[in-house]
Design a protein around this motif. Sequence first.
Motif, PDB file in Angstrom:
ATOM      1  N   TYR A 230     -27.361 -20.403  59.996  1.00 20.95           N
ATOM      2  CA  TYR A 230     -27.062 -19.170  59.750  1.00 20.95           C
ATOM      3  C   TYR A 230     -25.375 -19.209  59.495  1.00 20.95           C
ATOM      4  N   SER A 231     -25.025 -18.064  58.842  1.00 19.43           N
ATOM      5  CA  SER A 231     -23.413 -17.991  58.437  1.00 19.43           C
ATOM      6  C   SER A 231     -22.961 -17.165  59.585  1.00 19.43           C
ATOM      7  N   LEU A 232     -21.979 -17.769  60.333  1.00 21.89           N
ATOM      8  CA  LEU A 232     -21.339 -16.789  61.422  1.00 21.89           C
ATOM      9  C   LEU A 232     -20.145 -16.374  61.120  1.00 21.89           C
ATOM     10  N   ARG A 233     -19.286 -16.955  60.063  1.00 24.78           N
ATOM     11  CA  ARG A 233     -18.151 -16.356  59.378  1.00 24.78           C
ATOM     12  C   ARG A 233     -18.010 -16.758  58.097  1.00 24.78           C
ATOM     13  N   HIS A 234     -17.912 -15.670  57.406  1.00 26.30           N
ATOM     14  CA  HIS A 234     -17.630 -15.835  55.667  1.00 26.30           C
ATOM     15  C   HIS A 234     -16.936 -14.815  55.240  1.00 26.30           C
ATOM     16  N   ASP A 235     -15.785 -14.193  56.099  1.00 22.56           N
ATOM     17  CA  ASP A 235     -15.030 -13.236  55.745  1.00 22.56           C
ATOM     18  C   ASP A 235     -13.908 -13.349  54.822  1.00 22.56           C
ATOM     19  N   VAL A 236     -13.574 -14.379  54.250  1.00 19.71           N
ATOM     20  CA  VAL A 236     -12.421 -14.725  53.355  1.00 19.71           C
ATOM     21  C   VAL A 236     -13.034 -14.866  52.072  1.00 19.71           C
ATOM     22  N   SER A 237     -12.366 -14.352  50.877  1.00 16.16           N
ATOM     23  CA  SER A 237     -12.653 -14.333  49.701  1.00 16.16           C
ATOM     24  C   SER A 237     -12.855 -15.742  49.043  1.00 16.16           C
ATOM     25  N   ASP A 238     -11.758 -16.506  49.386  1.00 14.85           N
ATOM     26  CA  ASP A 238     -11.667 -17.831  48.873  1.00 14.85           C
ATOM     27  C   ASP A 238     -11.506 -18.949  49.848  1.00 14.85           C
ATOM     28  N   PRO A 239     -12.532 -19.412  50.500  1.00 17.63           N
ATOM     29  CA  PRO A 239     -12.060 -20.316  51.730  1.00 17.63           C
ATOM     30  C   PRO A 239     -11.834 -21.605  51.352  1.00 17.63           C
ATOM     31  N   GLY A 240     -11.073 -22.399  52.190  1.00 14.24           N
ATOM     32  CA  GLY A 240     -10.726 -23.799  51.562  1.00 14.24           C
ATOM     33  C   GLY A 240     -11.506 -24.826  52.269  1.00 14.24           C
ATOM     34  N   VAL A 241     -12.211 -24.162  53.458  1.00 21.69           N
ATOM     35  CA  VAL A 241     -13.070 -25.515  54.273  1.00 21.69           C
ATOM     36  C   VAL A 241     -14.157 -24.602  54.765  1.00 21.69           C
ATOM     37  N   SER A 242     -15.388 -25.166  54.728  1.00 20.00           N
ATOM     38  CA  SER A 242     -16.386 -25.060  55.432  1.00 20.00           C
ATOM     39  C   SER A 242     -16.476 -26.043  56.705  1.00 20.00           C
ATOM     40  N   LEU A 243     -16.654 -25.069  57.880  1.00 21.16           N
ATOM     41  CA  LEU A 243     -16.866 -25.684  59.149  1.00 21.16           C
ATOM     42  C   LEU A 243     -18.378 -25.569  59.716  1.00 21.16           C
ATOM     43  N   VAL A 244     -19.093 -26.604  59.716  1.00 19.58           N
ATOM     44  CA  VAL A 244     -20.604 -26.585  60.145  1.00 19.58           C
ATOM     45  C   VAL A 244     -20.805 -27.147  61.701  1.00 19.58           C
ATOM     46  N   ALA A 245     -21.314 -26.460  62.556  1.00 17.02           N
ATOM     47  CA  ALA A 245     -21.504 -26.524  64.045  1.00 17.02           C
ATOM     48  C   ALA A 245     -22.763 -26.423  64.458  1.00 17.02           C
ATOM     49  N   MET A 246     -22.904 -27.110  65.300  1.00 16.94           N
ATOM     50  CA  MET A 246     -24.326 -27.193  66.152  1.00 16.94           C
ATOM     51  C   MET A 246     -24.355 -27.273  67.521  1.00 16.94           C
ATOM     52  N   GLY A 247     -24.834 -26.375  68.309  1.00 18.58           N
ATOM     53  CA  GLY A 247     -25.077 -26.094  69.887  1.00 18.58           C
ATOM     54  C   GLY A 247     -23.632 -25.854  70.607  1.00 18.58           C
ATOM     55  N   ALA A 248     -23.225 -26.686  71.445  1.00 18.06           N
ATOM     56  CA  ALA A 248     -22.487 -26.263  72.569  1.00 18.06           C
ATOM     57  C   ALA A 248     -21.085 -26.364  72.003  1.00 18.06           C
ATOM     58  N   VAL A 249     -20.556 -26.992  70.784  1.00 13.91           N
ATOM     59  CA  VAL A 249     -19.346 -27.002  70.382  1.00 13.91           C
ATOM     60  C   VAL A 249     -18.959 -25.933  69.550  1.00 13.91           C
ATOM     61  N   VAL A 250     -19.808 -25.032  69.240  1.00 17.30           N
ATOM     62  CA  VAL A 250     -19.414 -23.948  68.487  1.00 17.30           C
ATOM     63  C   VAL A 250     -18.039 -22.956  68.751  1.00 17.30           C
ATOM     64  N   PRO A 251     -17.907 -22.997  70.021  1.00 11.80           N
ATOM     65  CA  PRO A 251     -16.517 -22.196  70.506  1.00 11.80           C
ATOM     66  C   PRO A 251     -15.379 -22.972  69.970  1.00 11.80           C
ATOM     67  N   GLU A 252     -15.291 -24.312  70.081  1.00  5.40           N
ATOM     68  CA  GLU A 252     -14.362 -25.099  69.543  1.00  5.40           C
ATOM     69  C   GLU A 252     -14.077 -25.027  67.977  1.00  5.40           C
TER      70      GLU A 252
END
Length: 773
Positions: free
Chosen positions: A636-658
Amino acid sequence: MTLTAAQPGSTTDQVLREIEQRLLWLATAIVDHANRVRPNPSGLKVGGHQASSASMVTIMTSLWLEQLQAEDRVSVKPHASPVLHALEYLLGQLDASHLTTLREFGGLQSYPSRLKDPVPADYSTGSVGIGATAPIWGAIARRYVNTQLGAGGTGRQWSLVGDAELDEGAVWEAVVDPMVAELGEVVWVVDLNRQSLDRVVPTMGATRLQGMFAAAGWQVLTVKYGRLLEELFARPGGAALRARIDEMSNPEYQRLLRHHPADLRRLLPGDGPGAAEIDALVADVPDADLAAAVRNLGGHDLAALRDAFAQIDDTRPTVVLAYTLKGYGLATEGHPQNHSALLTEAQLHELAARLGVDPADPWAGFPGESAPARLLADAAQRLRRRSYEAQPAPQIPADLGRTPSGTATTQAALGRALLDLNRAAPDAGRRVVTVSPDVSSSTNLGGWVNKVGVWSHEDRRNWFADDAETILHWRERPSGQHIELGIAETNLVGTIGELGATWSRWGQPLLPIGVLYDPFVERALEPWSFGIYAGGQSILVGTPSGVTLASEGGAHQSITTPSVGLEQPGCVTYEPAFALDTEWCLLASLARLGRPDGSAAYLRLSTRPVDQSLAAVPADPAARERRRRHVVAGAYSLRHDVSDPGVSLVAMGAVVPEVLAAADRLGDLGIGADVVVVTSPGLLFRALQARRGLDDAATWILDAVFPADRARPMVTVLDGHPHTLAFLAGVRGVPATHLGVTKFGQSGDLASVYALHGLDTDTVIGAALDLVD
């Protein structure tokens, strides 16, 4: 002097011997046809085991024609599958057309299979040691169904085991488990032919085996000699002959079987103190009788087997050590390399002539009114099982309605979700059964265990019930819903596999959940995988996991388990980041259990406390449901609040806070970042394959979380091997960096361990900057 026991026995035994010899022929011919008659354009070895089948024909004749009852279940050693199919044919269960299809695509499987053979086997075998122990866990599953639902029936649970199979550690982990000693319906028959794949086993291990089983509380019955040898032992000089054979090494005995009778007579006495007595004893025994007597072991004597089976004590498990000959009745009998050997065409025709079979009509049965046909018809009637009305799998709610707050772990969320399910959906809750290898308290199952109790087939006193300092209440009773085993992980997955098959055995679906430390999932993976292959639908929970264990050190930091979902057929894997994700993934996994189109699941959880506000669970009901659908679909998409992102960060499990912290800091640098949380790489990979026409999975989740208009360079991060998420860059063909664990770690605080493996926020930011620079 002719041996009287060499003469035909009772009429019944004569008929049984006719059936045994027909089974020997059919099993041998089935393998021969697969290898020599059926076209084989590829030239690859087909295989099959004539000698290993031959050693079992007397035992299986005795069991199926005299001992088994309709509700009994039998695990047949893998290499005896041709005998099983021959029995199915003679009993009228299997059409003759299947006898020519051993190891053919769509035909008889190489080893007995519950799901793939035309006559479903009681237990799938083939993974050495795992099929042998399956009836133990089947006995527990049946007892559980009986005490909880009153629908499991009765009957013995038999295992037909090769003696070399007893070298497997999984066998002894099962034998010595404390719960097993009270399973009186469990009976093992060991095919003690003293040969393995490559050789004759050099030492006599029967005495050692007797002691090991007895020490575990099993009844031990040994069927060593048949009536011919017993008759010789009763004559003058018989004690010396018994001592000579008892003390003879396995290789020497096997070699004697290969000698001509004249040489046998010369070699049998040996050169020990009893040689003269033995020489005198056998001097007037005809050649044919002497040759028959030397190979007259208990596992090929119907009367000896019958006597042994009559002694079974149904108050404890029993092992019958039945001495046999590998290759019994074949030209390869006793040869050290007969394991995969095939009879030559001449040897096959010689066998047919000796057994009174026409090789031109290899699949001929017995005439309808013959004594063997009548005995087989009676056995078929006796073994006909009643059918069970299949109960539908319980309805599982998709959402229990809670929104966790504060700080929580995904491990603790599991126990909380089970308690909430019990309250919200009691019909489903009563079919949940948890299993743990002595780690209930350390995996946060304490509250659940206190609520539902520990299962036992009888009430047991809790001696600590009045101890105010006891937090975990160990109430053992037939209504309990938690099964506690010893610490062996193989036993755990064997048990949940059989609990997960009750829907297809007795029409009663259960919802089994096995919980163990994630570093030990790999130890349990092969037997668990085999259980899935055999039709067991269960949930395996690995917790705690990864290098997030931190202070536990490198020895307990699981690295490769995240990719299980990509590689394990019949299984959906989830690794949730938040408590609510855990609940939704658990409920979705439970909903897949106990049904013909169902599947197993693996949940990888963590003990890392995480601020649940980071999950940003939507308050609107429709938006919440959309989030849930995405979570159980794989991401699921947790953050997509910028109109023109420069990068996609994809995380799984315990490292999501980082990763969320990295997104914030990248934003401060003027680089917007989308954050996608992956919950199931396996489901996403299936969707990607389906997009390419290689799977039938739905593909909508890829467009939902990786829309084309937001395709940007990607950084993937997980507490596990980075290859697990590397395929995601191919969804939109973007450049990517994949962060994860690729080396053993060490003990330390979480920040230090994350920095060591490049899971820290600084490393994520650096990887993102390198991609967008």
